[in-house]
Scaffold this active site. Structure first.
Site, mmCIF file in Angstrom:
data_model
loop_
_atom_site.group_PDB
_atom_site.id
_atom_site.type_symbol
_atom_site.label_atom_id
_atom_site.label_comp_id
_atom_site.label_asym_id
_atom_site.label_seq_id
_atom_site.Cartn_x
_atom_site.Cartn_y
_atom_site.Cartn_z
ATOM 1 C CG ASP A 84 -1.920 -1.063 1.286
ATOM 2 O OD1 ASP A 84 -2.149 -1.683 0.242
ATOM 3 O OD2 ASP A 84 -2.481 -1.307 2.365
ATOM 4 C CE LYS B 9 -4.179 4.708 17.363
ATOM 5 N NZ LYS B 9 -5.610 4.309 17.291
ATOM 6 C CG ASP C 186 -1.280 2.648 4.267
ATOM 7 O OD1 ASP C 186 -1.954 2.337 3.272
ATOM 8 O OD2 ASP C 186 -1.177 1.918 5.260
#
Length: 371
Positions: A110, A163, A219
């Site tokens: 991707d 994150k 991506d």
């Protein structure tokens, strides 16, 4: 040198296009998405490429075998009987990837960027570690898993933080690696994650480094990112003065970053751009406005249609005065009626839309009731 491309499975994030073709064969910049990777790998001296697939391998084989002769490479397919994650496919292809002591590249299909394979190989050799991850800087690292380096070393990785709430860095995994064959001994033949299992083990031994990527990265596995990636890719071609872009001197080009296949037909008084890709045998009627969109092969856009932030699938037809926007995606052979408004629609192949589709319509819903 050798490389493994993680092709994966059903490509659900890019539906409805992947109902017709496996995702790596969907055209990005008027070429199959995976061809960008194959071309860059071959240019860096890679001679053996393994494609790890678990969805429609026969279609992939038929489509890609022709590139072996063109790029003087050998393409082999490692077919998973069950999805093996991002690390299992390496173990499945161990006979090829581990046939000698040379390191091998691994990348997700991707990814689109200016692939730095030659520089990456030199850097990997220079530090002598077991693996190198390509990293890219992002503006909002709290949305990603962040790569954190050792305090006393510019490239040796200390840990990964998923994150982060507080700022610990702004570099994220770009989905491109170079690894020594010894890494294969760390992986079992089962569904497993290279990011969550293999890399932390290499980090623990102080053997994993990072390589900063220059330039754009995206991506492109889902529609909104496919469109954003197209903008970045076309901008990159503009900076390079690429011959693949349509000259801004053409009266219908507005704002630049426009790629039009020579076989396409453009009507009178059209306004195209910025950031538009038009594929082979596309027909554009008079007075059409196109911006930030991708029109795949065989598309017909009737007079005075307005298309923005949209992917129009192969052989589809957009009616007169129709308006498509807000990450609308049309599958193969879709017909949009005259004066129809599509806002964020995702239309399955072979459907005909005769009334407006407005609002939250992001998923590939069944439009039989609109036929």
């Amino acid at each position: 040198m050798k490389a493994l491309i993680l092709v994966g499975g059903f490509g659900t994030r890019l539906r409805p296009l992947t109902l017709t073709l496996p995702k790596p064969l969907v055209e990005f910049g008027n070429r199959p998405m995976i061809l960008h990777q194959i071309e860059a790998l071959a240019a860096a001296g890679v001679t053996d490429i393994v494609l790890a697939v678990n969805y429609r391998p026969e279609v992939m084989t038929a489509a890609l075998k022709k590139y072996e002769k063109e790029y003087n490479i050998k393409i082999e397919f490692s077919v998973e009987t069950e999805p093996l994650g991002t690390a299992g496919p390496l173990k499945l292809a161990e006979k090829i990837l581990g046939k000698d002591d040379a390191p091998f590249f691994v990348l997700n299909s991707d990814i689109i960027c200016d692939f730095p394979f030659e520089q990456l190989a030199k850097f990997h050799k220079s530090h002598g570690g077991e693996g190198t991850i390509v990293v890219t800087k992002v503006e909002e690292p709290s949305k990603y898993g962040v790569v954190v380096h050792k305090p006393d070393h510019p490239s040796r990785i200390d840990r990964f933080v998923e994150k982060p709430v507080e700022f610990v860095g702004n570099r994220i995994n770009a989905g491109i690696y170079i690894l020594n064959p010894s890494v294969l001994q760390r992986i079992e033949l089962r569904p497993t994650s290279i990011e969550q299992e293999t890399f932390p083990a290499i980090v623990k031994d102080g053997q994993l480094h990072s390589f900063d990527l220059d330039g754009f990265w995206m991506d492109v596995g889902q529609p909104k990112d496919f469109l954003s990636g197209t903008c970045l890719y076309l901008s990159s071609l503009t900076k390079k003065g690429s011959k693949f872009l349509t000259p801004t001197s053409e009266p219908y080009v507005h704002g630049g970053n426009v790629m039009i296949d020579p076989s396409a037909t453009i009507g009178k008084n059209c306004k195209i751009g910025p950031n538009v890709t038009i594929g082979p045998n596309v027909t554009i009627g008079d007075g059409v406005r196109l911006q930030r969109c991708v029109l795949l092969q065989g598309t017909k856009v009737r007079e005075h249609a307005w298309i923005k932030s949209t992917i129009v699938g192969w052989n589809s037809t957009v009616g007169r005065w129709a308006r498509l926007e807000n990450v609308t995606v049309l599958g193969d052979d879709v017909t949009i009626g005259d004066e129809v408004y599509c806002n964020g629609a995702s239309v399955l192949p072979h459907k005909s839309i005769k009334q407006n589709v407005d609002g939250e319509c992001k998923r590939a819903v069944n439009f039989n009731d609109l036929r």
